[in-house]
Design an enzyme around this catalytic site. Sequence first.
Site: not given
Ligand code: OXD
Ligand code: MN
Length: 620
Positions: A76, A267, A269, A271
């Site tokens: 991003r 962190c 998520k 899993s």
């Molecule tokens: C993020 C994604 O960048 O889910 O949070 O791709």
């Molecule tokens: Mn995301």
Amino acid sequence: MSATSFGKIKALKNPKVVEFIGFFAEHCNPDSIFVCTDSEEDIQYVRDQALAKGEEEALFHPKQTIHWDGYGDQARDKENTKYIVYKENLEKMTGLNMVEYEEGHCEIMEISKGIMRGKDAVVQFFCEGPTESIFSIPCIQFTDSWYVAHSEFILYRTAYNHFLKMKKEEKGDFFRFIHSAGELDERGTSVNIAQRRIYMDTQNNIVYSMNNQYAGNSVGLKKHSMRLAINKAGQEGWLCEHMFIMAALDKEKARKTYFCGAYPSACGKTSTAMIPGEQIVGDDIAYFRNINGEFRAVNVEFGMFGIIKDVNAKDDPLIFENLMRDQEIIFSNVLRGSDNKPYWLGMGVDSPAKGRNHFGDWKKGVKDQKGNEVGVAHGNARYTMRLDYLENIDKEGFEAKNGVKVQGILYGGRDSDTTVPVEESFNWRDGILIKAATLESETTSATIGAEGVRLPSPMANLDFLSYPLGVYTENNIKFGEKVDDTPKIFSNNYFMRNAEGKFVTSKLAKKVWLHWAEGRIYDEFGYYLTPTGRIPKYEDLKELFKKYLDEEFSEEDYNYLFTFRSTKWIEKLERTKAFYKKTDPNTPQDIFDYWDATITKIKEAREKFGDLIPPGHYQE
Ligand code: OXD
Ligand code: MN
């Protein structure tokens, strides 16, 4: 546009749809426009075009494809993702990356003028959340990338029929996304990365994304839509959260308990959402609504755009097995070996020494222009796959138009030395202010820059906030307090290290922390108090470790993990206060007062019981 495509638009009898498509058809000037309905025929056409135009290539398993984004377009683009904001609203948007409307709009119009010349464009209709439900947000995507269009067909629920059925008064209310990959090089990747812009307009619910392909930048329905939805939710009194939804199952008691969870990136998520023996409803974005006093949630999406790094047979067996099957999956930014199979980092198999990846033709040891060695695949390489391929999907929750009733919320950070593995909040407000707003993630050796730096990540949602943090935090508090049966909030931390710097428990211990939280929802376990909440008792954890993992959990590890660290906690709260002050100085004073009162409480505890307070020693 062919007569067939035009007929599909006309049938909608929606002037705003016509205006949107008409305007960008003229402005971006594609050679042709293909309009999609929800039909399998149209979806297949998009799949075929992605291959025919070389945006994807078929792999060894013919239903699997591979796509590469440009070497400089792998994540991003936070810097160039901005809100375009009317002059009169600028002051209200504290803390956001923004540009004045006229300026931003002119710039994006300039960049997008004629940008689709020589290309075909696609128009698609989708719905965020289930169609024809209270949660539904209809959306239109206009793009010149067949890869983007294909990804969206996997990731979202199609909604041409939903648009057909919209009532007259609803017809103007939908999100619009206009995307162009821009000029492409001979490899098919965006050339004008310096002109990459993602401009979001929450005032008119439209997002412009130009000169990029990485799905976090290009796919409108994913993160762009999330930002528009956060704003809409803020105005309408519901919530859009960066959360998974899962069901914890207690088979002996025939109990299914829904949890949502927010964790900053890396962190735990996915899993947690995929803990073996439990069920998944969604892995990334949830809408919450108060329906007849109940706290209800839907997964906004239909598929997953998952990070593939470290997905292997041992750590993520269910996802891994799916990635090995001949079914529709788009792999992005991984290596294609000479066997035409995909390879990625942490896959747990020997990968070839050469092939094609996000760098181009790749050989082991090859360096990029900056002199950095290029790995087998990018660290942010992904797979795009329907969620319902997973054996552990909770079909009932996934399809429910009114969502699922949420009873627990988890907030998990990455923290090597402060917070305990699981702690229950005293109440909803306390949970939002002490667990959610204080979330942080420590940098690891896998991230660029110094290791062990704590990055603030309130609600793990900071990147997507489209209005100021203070009001958003308050809206979180208000939402939960208004439902009749407010979920319990818990914090998680899977990353506490011992004196030698090693993790204290295995990755599987998540299941134990989850089941303690599940039991607490039914008042089943006792607890010890700390200044910040309620923690488990040793006997209960010992039993849960035995029951779920067949592991012995030592009292020594328990005492170490569940010690309350007073000074560290005070520092954490001070960091949170400073971050809120800087990001949104207009955060309501009573929020700062709450943190100050908690700090005072911790200082008093430190006086009385010492800096490190072993479990069971603290009393109010
Ligand atoms: C993020 C994604 O960048 O889910 O949070 O791709
Ligand atoms: Mn995301």
